[in-house]
Design a protein around this motif. Structure first.
Motif, short mmCIF file in Angstrom:
data_model
loop_
_atom_site.label_atom_id
_atom_site.label_comp_id
_atom_site.label_asym_id
_atom_site.label_seq_id
_atom_site.Cartn_x
_atom_site.Cartn_y
_atom_site.Cartn_z
N HIS A 105 42.52 45.29 26.46
CA HIS A 105 41.32 44.45 26.46
C HIS A 105 41.56 43.16 25.68
N HIS A 106 42.08 43.29 24.47
CA HIS A 106 42.31 42.09 23.66
C HIS A 106 43.39 41.21 24.29
N MET A 134 34.56 41.60 29.90
CA MET A 134 35.74 42.42 30.12
C MET A 134 35.63 43.85 29.57
N LEU A 135 34.89 44.01 28.46
CA LEU A 135 34.96 45.31 27.78
C LEU A 135 34.58 46.51 28.68
N GLU A 166 38.75 49.50 20.95
CA GLU A 166 40.22 49.58 21.10
C GLU A 166 40.89 50.24 19.89
N GLN A 221 34.71 46.76 31.83
CA GLN A 221 35.69 46.88 32.93
C GLN A 221 37.00 47.48 32.42
N VAL A 222 37.46 47.01 31.25
CA VAL A 222 38.71 47.56 30.71
C VAL A 222 38.50 49.02 30.31
N MET A 223 37.32 49.31 29.76
CA MET A 223 37.05 50.71 29.39
C MET A 223 37.12 51.60 30.63
N ALA A 232 34.25 45.53 20.80
CA ALA A 232 35.55 45.63 21.46
C ALA A 232 36.65 45.98 20.46
N HIS A 276 34.90 38.57 26.13
CA HIS A 276 34.95 39.96 25.64
C HIS A 276 33.82 40.78 26.25
N GLN A 323 40.66 52.24 31.47
CA GLN A 323 41.38 53.09 30.52
C GLN A 323 40.80 54.51 30.42
N CYS A 358 41.67 39.29 27.07
CA CYS A 358 40.72 38.27 26.58
C CYS A 358 41.48 37.11 25.94
#
Ligand code: NAD
Length: 629
Positions: free
Chosen positions: A238-239, A260-261, A177, A263-265, A173, A257, A268, A242
């Motif tokens: 992402h951070h 979420m990673l 980012e 999903q956030v990717m 992660a 992390h 974005q 988290c």
């Protein structure tokens, strides 16, 4: 143009299996003699070993480090630091132990040696996150960065697989980012890419064999590089999420992390396509978010906030605290653990490919074995990478069937296909034109007919067809420039409308094609007509391919030659008309600079006393190579 400012942290890093044994030396290197070892619950053995190795340098050991660095734990440890009059801090463990070391250092100014046992990366960042009853606060300052890091791969061998996976994705992660950080720079970009590649390679190895030292070493290296990214450039959504979920909703750090990673990717991805391309390449997947989700699943990692114990009722509150468009929907998907949209998971074809390759293992001719097995590899890879559908495959089979069905003694659709895909030119370049002293070769093309009619020198091969008369006068020579007498020179070309005789139903017999024999001076002379650009046949599958891909079907104007002489290598080539159309976009990729020649207007009386008003001439020396014995 890229502009950036880049500051790297001045830390000393010692890496390798067993480097924990160097701890006393590293303490002395810092000029210290009263060490407090801090650790958490899961690394008691390693911490005890570290403490024992210090001998008289050990002042004490605090084993109460906890996740998210609670300030009351720090206060307790601080009393011990003061009571023992410690002058150096050694943290042994994951991010929690490192965090406590940092929290103590920033309050006392003592130097730190970090001995990490997870992939969190905190040991190389100047960042400290602490929690109290109001939530989590983070600060960053150069003095927070540990002075020395000992990466002892052996310490990570016992990190349980589920923790290894989540901690590894936590490291990823940072790298992901960093790739789209506003401060991204070439150094962090390269570190990030390498970190993801190493972690993606290591984690399946660790899942399969937790004691695999190579895989552990790759993972720890990846974690270090990812940690540098985290410590150097600003992180993103992402951070932030988290941090919030861990600090305010009590979710575990690395598993959060991991969920979420992907999903956030996915959230974005549209805004940072290049970063996603780099991540996908490093992960060796087609689509970064869904590909990472699939990998995490295959490694047995968590995919939903629900399984981490998040309460559904907290989602609205969490979304409210992060003012970003679409974040509520993002949290909802993460809560459910829905797979991000993307191509379907790729099945593992290695067994099938291996089986097919093995079926050719007994091929007696080694060259045949190489050609067939490599073709299988390329075809399997192509099919897999492009996620070929049944319909596309059936179209391809039909396309090739039609290509074959169109072939006849006067129509070679397969050669045309090979020509228009550039394969003929590749084979030509690989097989011919390898000596700089000889005339470059060019593709044979689909219109050569073996055994053209023999003609005497000076003959007119145009057969009365309309066109601008052209006098061709060529010399066949060896590489030293000596004439080659008795060379057989086959010539063929299209008519003024761009058709070869074999394409004209009304044309009885060959025209604009002939066989000459060079005279004692190595020369061949004949009349013909100026070649013009022409379209290759477009009424078959090749024409459909060109139309479907928006390509034109024209060839630059040219004359074909095939030159054979006993003791010499056969030369198949073409002469292109300088200034002619399509020289830079010949549809069969046949043009070579050395073959572009002047077909200049003739001056003076036409050769052979011929009565023509306007005529052109071309002269050229073909150099052919002797056959190697
Ligand atoms: P952790 O340190 O809490 O360790 C997780 C669990 O694994 C613990 O129970 C621990 O005892 C156990 N463990 C650790 N190493 C082990 C080993 N080798 N063998 C067996 N068990 C082992 O978790 P973490 O994910 O490493 O770190 C998370 C914490 O670090 C969070 O508080 C997070 O905020 C912080 N962090 C800070 C930064 C930063 O730059 N400031 C970066 C990353 C993480």
């Amino acid at each position: 143009m890229t502009s950036f400012a880049y500051t790297s942290g001045p830390a000393r890093v010692v890496f390798g299996p067993g480097v924990l044994d160097q701890l006393p030396e590293e303490v002395r290197r810092l000029g210290r003699s009263r060490v407090l070892v801090v650790s958490g619950a899961g690394t008691a053995d390693a911490a005890a070993r570290a403490a024992a190795s210090l001998g008289p340098l050990l002042a004490g050991h605090f084993a109460g480090a906890a996740m998210h660095t609670p300030v009351d734990v720090t206060r307790e440890a601080l009393e011990l630091v003061r009571g023992l009059d410690a002058d150096c801090l050694v943290s042994v463990g994951g991010g929690s132990a490192t965090g406590l070391g940092k929290a103590l250092s920033v309050r006392t100014g003592l130097p730190q040696i970090a001995v990490p046992s997870t992939y969190a990366g905190s040991e190389v960042t100047p960042v400290l996150g602490e929690t109290d009853e109001t939530g989590k606060t983070t600060r960053s300052a150069p003095e927070i960065l540990p002075e020395t890091v000992l990466y002892d791969v052996r310490l990570t061998l016992g990190l349980p697989v589920p923790l290894s996976v989540t901690s590894g994705v936590n490291a990823m992660a940072h790298a992901v980012e960093a790739l789209y950080s506003p401060d991204a720079n070439p150094a962090t970009g390269a570190l990030a890419q390498r970190a993801i590649t190493l972690l993606a390679r290591a984690l399946p190895g660790i899942v399969a064999e937790p004691g695999d030292l190579e895989a552990r070493s790759d993972a720890l290296t990846g974690a270090w590089l990812a940690g540098i990214c985290l410590g150097t450039v600003r992180m993103g959504l992402h951070h932030k999420l988290c941090h919030l979920l861990g600090g305010s909703f009590g979710l575990p750090h690395a598993p959060t992390h991991t969920v979420m990673l992907p999903q956030v990717m996915a959230h974005q991805a549209a805004a940072v396509p290049e970063a996603m391309r780099v991540v996908a390449e490093a992960l060796n997947v087609r689509d970064a978010p869904s590909g990472l989700y699939d990998l995490i699943t295959s490694w047995g990692g968590p995919t939903s906030l629900r399984e981490l114990g998040m309460a559904a009722g907290d989602l609205d509150e969490a979304a409210r605290r992060v003012d970003v468009d679409g974040v509520r929907a993002l949290l909802g998907t993460a809560y459910e653990g829905t797979r991000p949209p993307g191509p379907a998971a790729v099945p593992d074809f290695s067994a099938l490919t291996g089986q097919v390759l093995a079926s050719f293992a007994a091929t007696p001719d080694p060259r045949v074995r190489t050609l067939v097995t490599d073709l299988v590899r390329v075809l399997h890879d192509y099919t897999n990478r492009n996620d070929l559908t049944q319909q596309e495959w059936e179209y391809a089979v039909d396309f090739l069937t039609r290509t074959g069905q169109l072939c006849s003694p006067t129509r070679q659709e397969f050669v045309l296909l090979s020509d228009t895909l550039g394969v003929s030119s590749m084979v030509d370049l690989l097989s011919n034109s390898r000596t700089p002293q000889t005339t470059p070769s060019a593709v044979l093309g689909p219109f050569y007919v073996p055994g053209p009619p023999p003609e005497p020198l000076g003959a007119d091969i145009a057969g009365g067809l309309p066109g601008t008369p052209l006098w061709a006068d060529v010399l066949i020579a060896d590489v030293a420039g000596q004439p080659v007498a008795g060379a057989v020179v086959d010539v063929w070309q299209s008519n003024d409308d761009g058709f070869y005789d074999v394409q004209l139903p009304e044309q009885a017999g060959p025209v604009l094609r002939a066989r000459f024999t060079s005279d004692t001076d190595g020369r061949v002379r004949f009349w013909t007509i100026l070649p013009s650009e022409y379209p290759i046949p477009d009424d078959g599958p090749v024409g459909q391919m060109l139309a479907a891909t928006g390509r034109h079907q024209y060839r630059a104007p040219h004359l074909h030659f095939m030159i054979s002489a006993p003791g010499y290598r056969r030369l198949v080539t073409q002469l292109f008309v300088a200034g002619g159309a399509y020289l830079d976009s010949d549809t069969v990729f046949g043009v070579k600079d050395d073959l572009i020649v002047d077909f200049a207007p003739g001056s003076g009386a036409p050769p052979d006393g011929r009565a023509v008003e306007e005529w052109h001439q071309v002269s050229y020396t073909f150099r052919i190579a002797e056959e190697k014995p």
